[in-house]
Design a protein around this motif. Structure first.
Motif, mmCIF file in Angstrom:
data_model
loop_
_atom_site.group_PDB
_atom_site.id
_atom_site.type_symbol
_atom_site.label_atom_id
_atom_site.label_comp_id
_atom_site.label_asym_id
_atom_site.label_seq_id
_atom_site.Cartn_x
_atom_site.Cartn_y
_atom_site.Cartn_z
ATOM 1 N N GLU A 33 3.848 16.335 -19.975
ATOM 2 C CA GLU A 33 2.418 16.281 -20.279
ATOM 3 C C GLU A 33 2.204 16.143 -21.791
ATOM 4 O O GLU A 33 1.390 15.339 -22.248
ATOM 5 C CB GLU A 33 1.728 17.539 -19.757
ATOM 6 N N PHE A 75 -1.958 14.547 -12.900
ATOM 7 C CA PHE A 75 -0.738 14.629 -12.087
ATOM 8 C C PHE A 75 -1.061 14.695 -10.598
ATOM 9 O O PHE A 75 -1.975 15.396 -10.188
ATOM 10 C CB PHE A 75 0.074 15.869 -12.475
ATOM 11 N N GLU A 89 1.236 15.382 -7.174
ATOM 12 C CA GLU A 89 2.609 15.753 -6.855
ATOM 13 C C GLU A 89 2.705 16.288 -5.432
ATOM 14 O O GLU A 89 1.856 17.080 -5.011
ATOM 15 C CB GLU A 89 3.073 16.844 -7.837
#
Ligand SMILES: Cc1ncc(C[n+]2csc(CCOP(=O)(O)OP(=O)(O)O)c2C)c(N)n1
Length: 791
Positions: free
Chosen positions: A225, A237, A239
């Motif tokens: 990041e 993000f 994920e």
């Protein structure tokens, strides 16, 4: 940073997932099948291709991204193109352009039915079919992605001067380790939020390359990041590995990213505020080979590097893999996705954008469709007056500068011309551009900086990769440009040039792809005038590389003076679908041809210079040939020595502007016929050829010519250092004295006179060495030599 998890309603979620499954099914089908495309019967060995080629690992992630981009295109009415960084995920872009209907429009035989599906599957990575990358054959692609590293620069090149375009750029986490990609993150310091479009990078963090983990996947999440923030981005993000959860996360994140883009653009437009924004970047962390076989032969496949290519082997050698393949294909439930005729179910087909909003049909990805001719000033108006051959010029590129300035000015409204270069527009003699434009720069500006502004026609960053990638992206989306660079350092982009030339070659034979503007290299700080920078800066080898490429694509020009340079550049900027390499000097140098003579000479590409020759209309004793500005100067100085000391010698001077003229006609469309070549170079007389580059290139081009055995070439032979300009030629035996000695060696009829002259010139070379070692500059008679003077 994850978005909320309910962006999609249940039905939307179901359909989006089904669309993704359809793309995944088509991708696996392309890699494996040649028949039974709808699995209407149990899979057999004969349904499976023998040669299994393709890259599964990247594909499901790219399919996932594509489906979600389609959703936001529809939701926000976006004008978007798709760049596949790891373009070896070709099955993904082919599958998606097929699902949205573009593929069948471009290739009607790949129809949207069972027969079309069979052909779609069979053609992939199959003899006579299509490559496994996001190749030129694939609609919607401007980036093959076979050679990793260039996606983000291409994306920015596409976005410049396209204020309404969003370029979605999928970056492989392995690709992100390459030099070109690493430098490309900084493109955001050059994008103007008002006059340019937007690049939405999507870093595909699937964790692995071919057989290694990726660096970015093995650093702490905060580190990643911070890295992206440090490069000026605002990361989001996504994920996970549960598809239903991931769809919600991705949809929410994409909505946020698009809204942020729209907020930034709106603010910039409404407040005339070009201050550098923090554009969003999405990081998609998902398993490599997602939804593919989990474990094969006892080894974990999904989520590891082992899914990179084909996770299952040919069932003729591995029969136990056949049921695994069938189970894998059926896991996407094709009967829910396609009807009995093989057509995508209507409720899924409706998810794709319409018309040119489809990423496969977006005209920006077929740039020739949008290409408009440049407004061109009349280059004759910039001519250098040449009342007599040999008058001293100011530097050839300095004459070109005002011409390029006016090209920039005249096309300012069209906003379709840019000049790219690492840091040398000024030092390469093109400073006139700054009379009408600026360097585009969106980072901080300090007092004392020169010609920096949020928008401008000149793009400079000290990364040849970046300049090349930007320019390629700019050209591929239908605009024009020039790349000016040191000759030695253009080698940095050797491989990018290779890839672009390959793209041009293939796309030239695809009737639906329109021709784009040529990629023009202007190599102004060339080998012979890098006396002040030394050996590292002396390398003319780019020409050898360029010559490897298909004759229909590459052109090399070595204008001997400013008027020739103007004529050549005018031609290059009007040309289409070539790579033009132009080598020109920037230092004051003699001028040889009036503009009319220059145009005539450049039109022919090679011609006899009668005013310099002594063989008028009759057979010469020797041909003194030259190609390049410095070799031309040395040749003419050599000719003046010969004329003075051996006045009965019949000399013919031949100058080559267009290097391709030397090749046989059968090899290059510009090549001279054997008859024309023989008429210039004779069939049996010695030819002393002074060449800008490595001498063997001339032999390579002329080895089939009748008189080849008599062609003696001088060029750069890897001798150099910091020294005087003339000494550069002496070190490489290209100087006027060596050229004369070379001629005498091949002209026994010069007898004692010739022998005496050789001795005299050998002494001059000693004097030269002594003089430069003492004074640090060339002898006055060398510095001040002009045509017509005694040597
Ligand atoms: C410049 C370059 N070097 C090496 C390769 C060989 N190669 C093909 S795919 C690959 C790994 C790519 O990894 P990544 O970018 O993460 O893509 P993905 O995992 O999505 O396949 C490599 C090294 C290449 N194509 N280009």
């Amino acid at each position: 940073m994850n978005a909320g998890s309910t962006t999609l309603g249940n039905e939307q979620l179901r359909l989006l997932d089904a669309y993704w499954r359809a793309a995944n099914y088509l991708s696996v089908g392309q890699i494996y099948l040649r028949d039974n495309p709808l699995l209407k019967r149990p899979l057999t060995i004969t349904d499976v291709k023998r040669m299994l080629l393709g890259h599964w690992g990247t594909t499901p992630g790219q399919n996932f991204i594509y489906a979600h981009l389609n959703r936001v295109i529809n939701k926000f009415n976006l004008d978007m193109i798709y760049i596949s960084g790891p373009g070896h995920g070709g099955p993904a872009v082919v599958a998606n352009t097929y699902l949205e209907g573009t593929y069948s429009e471009v290739y009607p035989h790949i129809s949207q039915d069972e027969a079309g599906l069979r052909r779609l599957f069979t053609q992939f990575s199959f003899p006579g079919g299509i490559p496994s990358h996001a190749s030129p054959e694939c609609p919607g692609s401007i980036h093959e992605g076979g050679e990793l590293g260039y996606s983000l620069s291409h994306a920015f090149g596409a976005a410049f001067d396209n204020p309404n375009l969003v370029v979605a750029c999928i970056i492989g986490d392995g690709e992100a380790e390459t030099g070109p990609l690493a430098t490309a993150w900084h493109s955001n310091k050059f994008l103007d939020p008002i006059t340019d479009g937007v690049v939405l990078p999507i870093l595909h963090l699937n964790g692995y390359k071919i057989s290694n983990p990726t660096v970015l996947a093995r650093i702490e999440p905060e580190e990643l990041e911070q890295f992206l923030r440090g490069c000026g981005w605002s990361p989001y993000f996504v994920e996970g590995d549960d598809p239903m959860v991931m769809h919600q996360l991705m949809a929410g994140t994409m909505d946020r990213a698009v809204k942020e883009i729209q907020r930034i653009k709106g603010h910039a437009r409404d407040h005339h505020d070009s201050m550098r924004p923090r554009w969003p970047v999405i990081v998609l962390k998902s398993p490599k080979g997602w939804t593919g076989p989990k474990v094969v032969d006892g080894q974990q496949i999904e989520g590891t590097f082992r899914s990179h290519q084909v996770p299952l082997s040919d069932p003729t050698t591995h029969p136990e893999h056949l049921p695994l393949l069938e189970a894998w294909l059926r896991s996407y439930r094709p009967q829910e996705l396609f009807d009995d005729q093989g057509r995508l179910k209507p409720e899924l087909a409706e998810l794709a954008p319409m018309g040119t909003r489809r990423m496969g049909a977006n005209p920006h990805a077929n740039g020739g469709l949008l290409l408009r001719d440049l407004q061109m000033p009349d280059f004759h108006a910039y001519a250098t007056a040449v009342p007599t051959p040999g008058v001293r010029g100011n530097g050839d590129t300095r004459v070109l500068g005002p011409f390029l300035r006016d090209v920039a000015k005249m096309n300012d409204d069209q906003r379709n011309f840019r000049v790219f270069g690492p840091d040398e527009t000024l030092s390469n003699g093109l400073g006139a551009l700054f009379e009408v434009t600026t360097r585009q720069w969106d980072a901080a500006v300090k007092a004392g900086d020169e010609w920096l502004a949020p928008t401008g026609r000149v793009m400079e960053m000290l990364s040849e990769h970046q300049c090349e990638g930007w320019l390629e992206g700019y050209l591929l989306t239908g605009r024009h440009g020039v790349f000016n660079c040191y000759e030695a350092f253009i080698h940095i982009v050797d491989s990018m040039f290779n890839q672009h030339a390959k793209w041009l070659k293939v796309s030239a034979h695809l009737p639906w792809r329109r021709k784009i503007a040529s990629l023009n290299y202007l190599l102004a700080s060339h080998v012979w005038r890098q006396d002040h920078n030394g050996f590292t800066h002396q390398d003319p080898g780019f020409l050898d590389l360029v010559m490897n490429k298909k004759a229909e694509i590459v052109r090399i020009y070595l204008p001997p003076d400013a008027n020739c340079l103007l004529s050549v550049m005018d031609h290059c900027l009007r040309s289409r679908h070539y790579v033009n390499v132009v080598i020109a000097g920037k230092h004051p140098a003699p001028q040889w041809l009036t503009m009319d003579a220059a145009v005539a000479h450049c039109t022919k590409g090679i011609s006899i210079w009668p005013w310099a020759s002594t063989a008028q209309g009759e057979d010469p004793d020797v041909v003194m040939a030259c190609c390049g500005d410095v070799p031309t100067l040395e040749t003419l100085a050599a000719v003046s020595i010969l004329r003075e000391h051996l006045p009965t010698l019949r000399i013919r001077v031949v100058n080559v502007v267009n290097l391709m003229k030397l090749q046989p006609q059968a090899e290059h469309p510009h090549g001279l016929s054997d008859q024309d070549f023989d008429d210039l170079f004779t069939t049996d007389k010695p030819v002393i050829f002074a060449f800008h580059g490595y001498p063997w290139l001339i032999h390579r081009l002329t080895y089939r010519r009748t008189n080849h055995d008599n062609i003696h070439v001088r060029g750069y032979k890897e001798e150099g250092t910091i020294t005087t300009p003339f000494d550069m030629t002496v070190l490489n035996d290209l100087d006027r004295f060596h050229l004369v000695m070379d001629a005498i060696d091949r002209l026994p009829q010069t007898g004692d006179q010739g022998r005496r002259l050789k001795l005299h010139l050998a002494e001059r070379l000693c004097e030269h060495r002594l003089y430069i070692n003492t004074h640090g500059e060339d002898m006055p008679e060398i510095r001040n030599w002009t045509w017509g003077d005694r040597p």
